[in-house]
Design a protein around this motif. Structure first.
Motif, mmCIF file in Angstrom:
data_model
loop_
_atom_site.group_PDB
_atom_site.id
_atom_site.type_symbol
_atom_site.label_atom_id
_atom_site.label_comp_id
_atom_site.label_asym_id
_atom_site.label_seq_id
_atom_site.Cartn_x
_atom_site.Cartn_y
_atom_site.Cartn_z
ATOM 1 N N LEU A 1 0.964 -1.009 -0.326
ATOM 2 C CA LEU A 1 0.247 0.216 0.302
ATOM 3 C C LEU A 1 0.569 1.413 0.284
ATOM 4 O O LEU A 1 0.504 2.140 0.181
ATOM 5 C CB LEU A 1 -1.309 -0.005 0.994
ATOM 6 C CG LEU A 1 -1.616 -0.914 1.415
ATOM 7 C CD1 LEU A 1 -2.634 -1.350 2.391
ATOM 8 C CD2 LEU A 1 -3.631 -0.476 -0.016
ATOM 9 N N ILE B 1 -1.340 -9.477 3.480
ATOM 10 C CA ILE B 1 -0.766 -10.562 2.690
ATOM 11 C C ILE B 1 0.056 -10.642 1.284
ATOM 12 O O ILE B 1 -0.352 -10.146 0.538
ATOM 13 C CB ILE B 1 -2.337 -11.271 2.009
ATOM 14 C CG1 ILE B 1 -2.886 -12.185 3.312
ATOM 15 C CG2 ILE B 1 -1.781 -12.857 1.611
ATOM 16 C CD1 ILE B 1 -4.501 -12.698 3.846
ATOM 17 N N ARG C 1 -6.232 -14.459 -2.695
ATOM 18 C CA ARG C 1 -7.656 -14.944 -3.167
ATOM 19 C C ARG C 1 -7.300 -16.691 -3.836
ATOM 20 O O ARG C 1 -7.637 -17.230 -3.976
ATOM 21 C CB ARG C 1 -6.856 -14.462 -5.087
ATOM 22 C CG ARG C 1 -7.242 -12.928 -5.429
ATOM 23 C CD ARG C 1 -8.470 -12.662 -4.723
ATOM 24 N NE ARG C 1 -9.784 -12.517 -5.443
ATOM 25 C CZ ARG C 1 -9.663 -11.996 -6.385
ATOM 26 N NH1 ARG C 1 -9.458 -11.046 -6.945
ATOM 27 N NH2 ARG C 1 -11.247 -12.326 -6.850
ATOM 28 N N GLY D 1 -8.447 -17.168 -0.058
ATOM 29 C CA GLY D 1 -9.411 -17.437 1.218
ATOM 30 C C GLY D 1 -9.008 -16.903 2.568
ATOM 31 O O GLY D 1 -9.153 -16.783 3.853
ATOM 32 N N SER E 1 -10.015 -13.945 4.270
ATOM 33 C CA SER E 1 -11.522 -14.452 4.524
ATOM 34 C C SER E 1 -11.248 -15.316 5.818
ATOM 35 O O SER E 1 -12.531 -15.112 6.845
ATOM 36 C CB SER E 1 -12.340 -15.517 3.748
ATOM 37 O OG SER E 1 -12.019 -14.643 2.262
ATOM 38 N N ASN F 1 -9.393 1.159 -2.323
ATOM 39 C CA ASN F 1 -9.189 -0.033 -2.378
ATOM 40 C C ASN F 1 -10.193 -1.653 -2.467
ATOM 41 O O ASN F 1 -10.759 -1.805 -1.513
ATOM 42 C CB ASN F 1 -8.362 -0.570 -0.760
ATOM 43 C CG ASN F 1 -7.330 -1.993 -0.492
ATOM 44 O OD1 ASN F 1 -7.489 -3.111 -1.424
ATOM 45 N ND2 ASN F 1 -6.586 -1.844 0.134
ATOM 46 N N ALA G 1 -10.594 -5.217 -0.951
ATOM 47 C CA ALA G 1 -10.155 -4.923 0.465
ATOM 48 C C ALA G 1 -11.353 -4.654 0.869
ATOM 49 O O ALA G 1 -12.226 -5.477 1.262
ATOM 50 C CB ALA G 1 -9.237 -4.022 1.282
ATOM 51 N N LEU H 1 -13.958 -7.357 0.075
ATOM 52 C CA LEU H 1 -13.655 -8.590 1.361
ATOM 53 C C LEU H 1 -14.368 -7.706 2.132
ATOM 54 O O LEU H 1 -15.395 -8.930 3.129
ATOM 55 C CB LEU H 1 -11.883 -9.057 1.368
ATOM 56 C CG LEU H 1 -12.067 -9.759 2.574
ATOM 57 C CD1 LEU H 1 -12.911 -11.086 2.661
ATOM 58 C CD2 LEU H 1 -11.024 -9.263 2.546
HETATM 59 C C1 LIG Z 1 -7.028 -6.758 1.186
HETATM 60 C C2 LIG Z 1 -6.967 -8.652 0.589
HETATM 61 C C3 LIG Z 1 -5.945 -8.687 2.674
HETATM 62 C C4 LIG Z 1 -7.173 -9.966 1.097
HETATM 63 O O1 LIG Z 1 -6.740 -11.447 1.184
HETATM 64 P P1 LIG Z 1 -7.161 -12.372 0.461
HETATM 65 O O2 LIG Z 1 -6.291 -13.311 1.296
HETATM 66 O O3 LIG Z 1 -6.678 -11.994 -0.591
HETATM 67 O O4 LIG Z 1 -8.610 -12.209 0.579
HETATM 68 P P2 LIG Z 1 -9.553 -13.785 0.368
HETATM 69 O O5 LIG Z 1 -9.240 -14.859 -0.952
HETATM 70 O O6 LIG Z 1 -10.136 -13.987 1.087
HETATM 71 O O7 LIG Z 1 -10.520 -12.558 -0.927
HETATM 72 C C5 LIG Z 1 -12.317 -12.969 -0.319
HETATM 73 C C6 LIG Z 1 -13.133 -12.072 -1.800
HETATM 74 O O8 LIG Z 1 -12.785 -11.019 -1.553
HETATM 75 C C7 LIG Z 1 -13.178 -10.440 -2.425
HETATM 76 N N1 LIG Z 1 -12.203 -10.060 -3.436
HETATM 77 C C8 LIG Z 1 -10.172 -9.704 -2.639
HETATM 78 N N2 LIG Z 1 -9.533 -8.932 -2.935
HETATM 79 C C9 LIG Z 1 -9.888 -8.883 -3.800
HETATM 80 C C10 LIG Z 1 -9.256 -8.453 -5.253
HETATM 81 N N3 LIG Z 1 -7.673 -7.660 -5.465
HETATM 82 N N4 LIG Z 1 -10.185 -7.518 -5.712
HETATM 83 C C11 LIG Z 1 -11.463 -7.913 -6.050
HETATM 84 N N5 LIG Z 1 -12.125 -8.440 -5.250
HETATM 85 C C12 LIG Z 1 -11.479 -9.357 -4.090
HETATM 86 C C13 LIG Z 1 -12.835 -11.576 -3.176
HETATM 87 O O9 LIG Z 1 -15.073 -11.653 -3.498
HETATM 88 C C14 LIG Z 1 -12.826 -12.829 -3.191
HETATM 89 O O10 LIG Z 1 -13.449 -13.730 -3.001
HETATM 90 P P3 LIG Z 1 -13.106 -14.564 -4.962
HETATM 91 O O11 LIG Z 1 -11.787 -15.087 -4.696
HETATM 92 O O12 LIG Z 1 -13.956 -15.680 -4.432
HETATM 93 O O13 LIG Z 1 -13.427 -14.128 -5.994
HETATM 94 C C15 LIG Z 1 -4.727 -8.774 0.239
HETATM 95 O O14 LIG Z 1 -5.426 -8.143 -0.658
HETATM 96 C C16 LIG Z 1 -4.173 -8.282 1.082
HETATM 97 O O15 LIG Z 1 -3.269 -8.337 1.517
HETATM 98 N N6 LIG Z 1 -3.910 -6.727 0.444
HETATM 99 C C17 LIG Z 1 -2.904 -5.589 0.586
HETATM 100 C C18 LIG Z 1 -3.026 -5.540 1.680
HETATM 101 C C19 LIG Z 1 -4.809 -4.145 1.991
HETATM 102 O O16 LIG Z 1 -5.586 -3.683 0.903
HETATM 103 N N7 LIG Z 1 -4.947 -4.846 2.847
HETATM 104 C C20 LIG Z 1 -6.393 -4.094 3.938
HETATM 105 C C21 LIG Z 1 -5.783 -2.984 4.017
HETATM 106 S S1 LIG Z 1 -7.552 -2.474 4.587
#
Ligand SMILES: CC(C)(COP(=O)(O)OP(=O)(O)OC[C@H]1O[C@@H](n2cnc3c(N)ncnc32)[C@H](O)[C@@H]1OP(=O)(O)O)[C@@H](O)C(=O)NCCC(=O)NCCS
Length: 228
Positions: free
Chosen positions: A79, A139, A145, A147, A150, A187, A190, A193
């Motif tokens: 970020l 992550i 992506r 899970g 979640s 974002n 996020a 999610l």
């Molecule tokens: C945001 C974050 C924590 C999500 O973690 P993750 O392990 O990828 O999330 P999940 O796999 O459990 O995703 C569950 C659902 O959320 C949604 N989702 C998660 N990331 C997404 C993305 N980049 N774009 C669109 N939908 C997304 C989807 O619906 C996804 O389901 P699907 O994969 O079956 O389509 C991760 O992308 C991350 O670390 N990002 C960078 C840091 C960040 O932005 N942190 C949040 C700060 S508030």
């Protein structure tokens, strides 16, 4: 840039409404409960194989410098560009300070020996509500992506439940009324999610402004999920 400084101070003031030693004592109590949740690793599917992610809870005071640097550099990688835009080029100085907040509990994520992410949480008074605040959920790109985010959010729900059914904790600190976090409005992943897991924009969050022919997004939203 005064307004950026104002936002940073506003957010920080909301997270600092308890005396420091109280924050530390509540952090210790939270840590003891969190430890009960991660005896088993989390299983997720990666490249059609099941892999195990080890989750290690650790109190902020016990984080090594290497672990602290790993966490900061992941925030930067994930970020950093948005942080720069919203908070200015010195955002890391504030982040380093915030990452040392007394009472923070870290969950470090490893696949074998590889560091794949972290969560940091703390019980805080936010807008007069006693909540579990998710400071960070980060992550590594190759592990998204599948899970993991979640599953971690599900476990944070469980932690709130465990805290609220622990009379020693609640007698001393009161129940947790829910979970809260800050997410950049840009974002989209996020936000998707969090909304899918029952989080909503808090009444005290900065809000979208509707002008005559366009909408202006705030830099970030404060999200809440009330206790069940
Ligand atoms: C945001 C974050 C924590 C999500 O973690 P993750 O392990 O990828 O999330 P999940 O796999 O459990 O995703 C569950 C659902 O959320 C949604 N989702 C998660 N990331 C997404 C993305 N980049 N774009 C669109 N939908 C997304 C989807 O619906 C996804 O389901 P699907 O994969 O079956 O389509 C991760 O992308 C991350 O670390 N990002 C960078 C840091 C960040 O932005 N942190 C949040 C700060 S508030």
């Amino acid at each position: 840039m005064d307004w950026i400084y104002g936002i940073v101070q506003f957010v920080k003031s909301r997270l600092h409404e308890m005396p420091e030693d109280q924050e530390q004592i509540e952090g210790d109590a939270l840590y003891k409960i969190v430890q009960r949740c991660f005896d088993e690793p989390l299983s997720v599917e990666k490249d059609l194989k099941t892999i195990e992610i080890k989750v290690s809870p650790i109190l902020v005071d016990n984080l090594t410098n290497i672990q602290r640097r790993q966490c900061l550099s992941l925030v930067d990688k994930n970020l950093g560009d948005t942080m720069n835009r919203v908070y200015g080029k010195d955002w890391k100085l504030d982040k380093v300070e915030e990452m040392r907040d007394p009472g923070l509990v870290y969950l470090l994520l490893h696949h074998d020996t590889e560091f794949v992410g972290f969560v940091s949480i703390k019980a805080v008074e936010d807008n007069e509500f006693h909540v579990l605040y998710i400071y960070e959920l980060q992550i590594v790109k190759n592990y998204r992506r599948m899970g993991l985010g979640s599953k971690l959010l599900g476990i944070l729900d469980q932690i709130v439940g465990l805290v609220n059914s622990d009379p020693v904790y609640t007698t001393r600190f009161g129940k947790l009324e829910g979970l809260s976090l800050t997410v950049f409005s840009s974002n989209e992943g996020a936000k998707k999610l969090y909304f899918s897991k029952g989080y909503e924009i808090a009444s005290h969050s900065p809000a979208v402004r509707h002008l005559r022919n366009r909408k202006i997004q705030p830099d970030y939203f404060i999200l809440v999920k009330k206790s069940f």
